[in-house]
Scaffold this active site. Structure first.
Site, PDB file in Angstrom:
ATOM      1  N   PHE A 180       0.818  -1.237   0.000  1.00  0.00           N
ATOM      2  CA  PHE A 180       0.000   0.000   0.000  1.00  0.00           C
ATOM      3  C   PHE A 180       0.844   1.276   0.000  1.00  0.00           C
ATOM      4  O   PHE A 180       2.050   1.214   0.032  1.00  0.00           O
ATOM      5  CB  PHE A 180      -1.133  -0.010   1.029  1.00  0.00           C
ATOM      6  N   GLU A 181       0.161   2.405  -0.102  1.00  0.00           N
ATOM      7  CA  GLU A 181       0.808   3.722  -0.332  1.00  0.00           C
ATOM      8  C   GLU A 181       1.568   3.707  -1.666  1.00  0.00           C
ATOM      9  O   GLU A 181       2.616   4.329  -1.806  1.00  0.00           O
ATOM     10  CB  GLU A 181       1.763   4.091   0.815  1.00  0.00           C
ATOM     11  N   GLY A 182       1.038   2.987  -2.643  1.00  0.00           N
ATOM     12  CA  GLY A 182       1.718   2.813  -3.933  1.00  0.00           C
ATOM     13  C   GLY A 182       2.670   1.645  -3.796  1.00  0.00           C
ATOM     14  O   GLY A 182       3.514   1.640  -2.887  1.00  0.00           O
TER      15      GLY A 182
END
Ligand SMILES: Cc1cc2nc3c(=O)[nH]c(=O)nc-3n(C[C@H](O)[C@H](O)[C@H](O)COP(=O)(O)OP(=O)(O)OC[C@H]3O[C@@H](n4cnc5c(N)ncnc54)[C@H](O)[C@@H]3O)c2cc1C
Length: 419
Positions: free
Chosen positions: A227-229
């Site tokens: 997550f968060e890219g």
């Protein structure tokens, strides 16, 4: 209308930030309150880890949001979204430092207690090397996080709070550090996975059992690379942003490449004794030049198409990440040495020496592989690249195994990470 998967704490949030397009075009942020007709949460996901958080899809079906709930300006949602992501990426990296320290604490206490072949696991050389590796990785990650936070704090402190555009300027500053934020995210999440994995390994079979805390760290850590890219996307962002800035003339990448090519003819300063910390400055500077050189080789070959050559972009990202990591560790060790003397800083110094020496040797191999890929079987072209690489970075092996011993000893004495 639509559905957004995987919203953290979506099931119990009172307020949700949603990004959507107005008239299918203007990307805009909205503050949406719980109970808004047309907005609902879907079924709770059953996850591998982070069971303390809720993860649900958020469903929008003819939801009406009052105009005063627009966040910022219409059509400017990307500014908010990207900057939240930027700081979020750094925060993720910083949280990983905490995770590494926790794993080290649990593991060090365990290896001191558990006996095999008549002695504590902590007495075995392989275990000591592993502990030292975890301390080194934690130290490097922590140094990067302090560096980003300090640099951003210093930059924001130059702004006038009474300025009507203060908030806008703060956002600009955060954007300036977008590359560093991605670096912190990628490096921190991979360091945490490394430490959690070694933590489980040092626990042996017990590390696989839920009753032992490292088992949960291993599972919980895994999401950080997603997550968060994802780390792949963040790796693409790092050289992508750099090249965009170079194209806009904000940084002089081409000039730097030309300077390095000119210096190749004259030769670079090389330290004969790479054992001292101060001489690592030169090594890191040369590694930086090597990163610029390989980027130049790829850009020269693929020009604007480089952004579509993902393997090269990822390799460039790895060079940039490692240079930032080495430099952060080194700057911190030098500062510690200045503040509290060599003896009190000996663990930071040893960790930096091991990391910089071994990483530079790795970068050397990576650079040659990278150029072999660019040369595509053209032996003459490759020979030219190889000669240049050897001139730019010369790494003399030092005894990094012995350097690890006091690092492990220190962690064993302090029941965990205590640099
Ligand atoms: C527990 C959890 C909590 C989350 N919380 C939130 C939240 O609160 N808010 C929110 O908005 N999102 C949240 N997410 C979503 C999360 O950010 C995404 O899952 C993540 O960004 C990856 O997107 P994806 O799942 O669509 O994977 P995909 O994009 O399908 O990626 C699959 C694989 O393909 C790779 N890939 C994708 N595109 C490319 C490309 N262009 N080039 C090369 N490789 C590529 C990826 O790196 C990955 O390895 C959460 C997810 C989880 C699992």
């Amino acid at each position: 209308n639509g559905e957004k998967m995987f919203i953290t704490n979506g099931a119990w949030a009172d307020v949700i930030t949603i990004f959507a397009k107005i008239d299918g075009e203007q990307f805009t942020g909205f503050i949406v309150e719980k109970g808004t007709p047309g907005m609902s949460a879907g079924k709770e996901e059953k996850k591998m880890g982070i069971h303390g958080s809720s993860t649900v899809p958020i469903i929008l079906q003819d939801a009406k949001v009052p105009v005063e709930n627009v966040l910022g300006e219409i059509g400017k949602g990307h500014k908010i979204a990207f900057n939240v992501l930027n700081v979020g990426r750094w925060k993720l990296g910083a949280a990983c430092v905490g995770g590494c320290k926790q794993v080290l604490g649990h593991t060090v206490r365990y290896v001191k207690e558990r006996k095999q072949f008549g002695q504590p696991l902590a007495d075995f050389e392989i275990i000591q090397q592993k502990i030292a590796d975890c301390v080194i990785r934690t130290y490097v990650t922590e140094s990067m996080m302090y560096r980003y936070a300090g640099a951003l704090d210093d930059a924001i402190a130059t702004l006038e709070k009474s300025d009507a555009d203060y908030d806008k300027k703060v956002l600009q500053m955060i954007e300036e550090y977008a590359i560093e934020a991605s670096i912190c995210k990628v490096y921190g999440s991979e360091a945490m996975d490394f430490v959690a994995d070694e933590g489980v390994q040092m626990h042996g079979g017990y590390g696989y059992i839920e009753e032992y805390p490292v088992e949960a760290f291993y599972r919980n850590s895994r999401i950080n690379r997603i997550f968060e890219g994802t780390n792949e996307i963040n790796r693409m962002i790092i050289p992508g942003t750099l090249l965009k800035r170079a194209m806009k003339g904000e940084i002089d990448l081409m000039g730097e490449i030309q300077r390095i090519l000119a210096q190749l003819k004259e030769g670079f300063p090389q330290e004969s004794d790479q054992r001292t910390l101060v001489n690592r400055i030169n090594l890191v500077n040369q590694a930086k030049k090597l990163a610029v050189y390989v980027s130049g080789v790829a850009v020269q070959k693929y020009m604007a198409d480089i952004k579509d050559r993902q393997s090269f972009m990822v390799a460039m990202a790895d060079f940039i990440i490692e240079v930032y990591a080495m430099e952060s560790a080194l700057l911190r060790a030098l500062q510690l040495m200045k503040q509290q003397g060599e003896e009190k800083s000996r663990i930071a110094i040893a960790a930096t020496k091991v990391y910089v020496t071994e990483k530079c040797a790795e970068l050397l191999t990576m650079a040659k592989q990278f150029c072999a890929n660019v040369a595509k079987g053209d032996n003459e072209a490759y020979a030219k690249y190889e000669k240049a690489i050897d001139r730019i970075l010369e790494v003399k092996p030092i005894d990094t195994l012995d350097l690890r011993m006091p690092i492990a000893q220190h962690a064993l004495e302090h029941d965990g990470y205590a640099v």
